[in-house]
Design a protein around this motif. Sequence first.
Motif, short mmCIF file in Angstrom:
data_model
loop_
_atom_site.label_atom_id
_atom_site.label_comp_id
_atom_site.label_asym_id
_atom_site.label_seq_id
_atom_site.Cartn_x
_atom_site.Cartn_y
_atom_site.Cartn_z
N UNK A 231 0.83 -1.20 0.00
CA UNK A 231 0.00 0.00 0.00
C UNK A 231 0.86 1.26 0.00
N UNK A 232 2.04 1.19 0.62
CA UNK A 232 2.92 2.35 0.71
C UNK A 232 3.68 2.60 -0.58
N UNK A 233 4.34 1.56 -1.11
CA UNK A 233 5.22 1.78 -2.27
C UNK A 233 4.50 1.69 -3.60
N UNK A 234 3.27 1.17 -3.62
CA UNK A 234 2.58 1.00 -4.89
C UNK A 234 1.18 1.58 -4.90
N UNK A 235 0.32 1.12 -3.99
CA UNK A 235 -1.08 1.50 -4.06
C UNK A 235 -1.33 2.97 -3.74
N UNK A 236 -0.46 3.61 -2.96
CA UNK A 236 -0.63 5.04 -2.71
C UNK A 236 -0.53 5.81 -4.02
N UNK A 237 0.47 5.46 -4.85
CA UNK A 237 0.61 6.10 -6.16
C UNK A 237 -0.55 5.73 -7.08
N UNK B 9 7.77 6.18 -4.56
CA UNK B 9 6.71 7.04 -4.05
C UNK B 9 7.21 7.96 -2.95
N UNK B 10 6.53 9.06 -2.79
CA UNK B 10 6.92 10.04 -1.78
C UNK B 10 5.75 10.37 -0.89
N UNK B 11 6.01 10.47 0.41
CA UNK B 11 4.96 10.88 1.34
C UNK B 11 4.64 12.35 1.17
N UNK B 12 5.48 13.06 0.41
CA UNK B 12 5.24 14.49 0.18
C UNK B 12 4.36 14.71 -1.04
N UNK B 13 3.84 13.61 -1.61
CA UNK B 13 2.94 13.68 -2.76
C UNK B 13 3.61 14.31 -3.98
N UNK B 14 4.35 13.44 -4.67
CA UNK B 14 5.07 13.88 -5.86
C UNK B 14 4.11 14.32 -6.96
N UNK B 15 4.61 15.08 -7.94
CA UNK B 15 3.78 15.45 -9.09
C UNK B 15 3.35 14.19 -9.83
N UNK B 16 2.29 14.28 -10.62
CA UNK B 16 1.82 13.12 -11.38
C UNK B 16 2.92 12.52 -12.25
N UNK B 17 2.89 11.24 -12.43
CA UNK B 17 3.85 10.58 -13.31
C UNK B 17 3.57 10.99 -14.75
N UNK B 18 4.55 11.62 -15.37
CA UNK B 18 4.35 12.08 -16.74
C UNK B 18 4.04 10.92 -17.68
N UNK B 19 4.70 9.78 -17.41
CA UNK B 19 4.52 8.63 -18.30
C UNK B 19 3.12 8.05 -18.22
#
Length: 326
Positions: free
Chosen positions: A108-114, A304-314
């Motif tokens: 949930x942390x490294x994948x599902x959050x994104x 993934x970042x807990x700081x809520x990274x920008x959307x994945x461009x790809x």
Amino acid sequence: MRFKHLDLNLLVGLNVLLEEQSITRAARRLHLSQSATSGILSRIREHFKDEVLVTVGKSMILTPFGATLVEPIRNLLDQIQHTVGRRPAVLPEDARRKFKLIASDYITTVLMADVSRHVQRIAPGVAFESVDPSADSTELFERGEIDLLITVRQYCLKSLPTRVLMEESFTGVVWTGNTVVGNELTLEQYLSLGHVISQFGMDSRDSCDHAFMKSLGYARHVEMATSNFNTVPHFVVGTNRIATVQTRLAKLFTAHYPLRIVPVPVELPKLEMCMQWHEFMDQEPLHLWLRDTIAEIARSEHIPSLAFDPPLAALDHGPGQIGQIH
């Protein structure tokens, strides 16, 4: 309604009786009296000319013929549920649906959050419910009451569709103020340190890294065992302890806690993370779209970042493109 002289209304009751192997428990699930549930069993016995369930001591067990009915009846009801639940294809951006999945807090942390952040942009009406891995949740998944299972390869269920999402390695993390550990560790140093590990469930099942170490014959000095992955940093910071965690998780931890990465002096096998679902959902458009989305994000090198990274461009194609199911 009867088909081949069988009242089709009995199929639901038969499925529950086969699963519970108890009239009392089956009656509770069916919201019927025990006498009514016994009546269902009697009619089933009459139709099949077999006892199906028999009393042995204080329990009930399946007859050999009854055991042959378990999988076909469950699959039949799954197919019926899928068929009667069919609706015209819905584009992700128009969908209103909740997906339920089994995943550890690592996933949930490294994948599902994104995944959830991406899906919110593309399909704001799609929601998620994540359930911890356990015997109970696995049973619900086997019954078709949970949409997806994401787990390591060795815990995958046989005969279900499986898709590999990513490989994961292990590394060590220590507090930045740790004066005992340098940039490298010998095996002797590593084993002498106090370790923080994760264990799960009432039976304290070991995390994969700890199980691997045991299989290699190494005994670590465990000073703290916690019930999930995300609390590990709290027991490392401010101490000279070490934790061996998944590399993606280690990179996330070091970005948000005063921790640094230290390679472990043992070559641990990589984890193969897989996604599973039921075959009757194989070509369901929205389910297929979600599986493809999860797989695409898992394949990316993004941490993934807990700081809520920008959307994945790809992945930020917009509703018109992502909504196309191939």
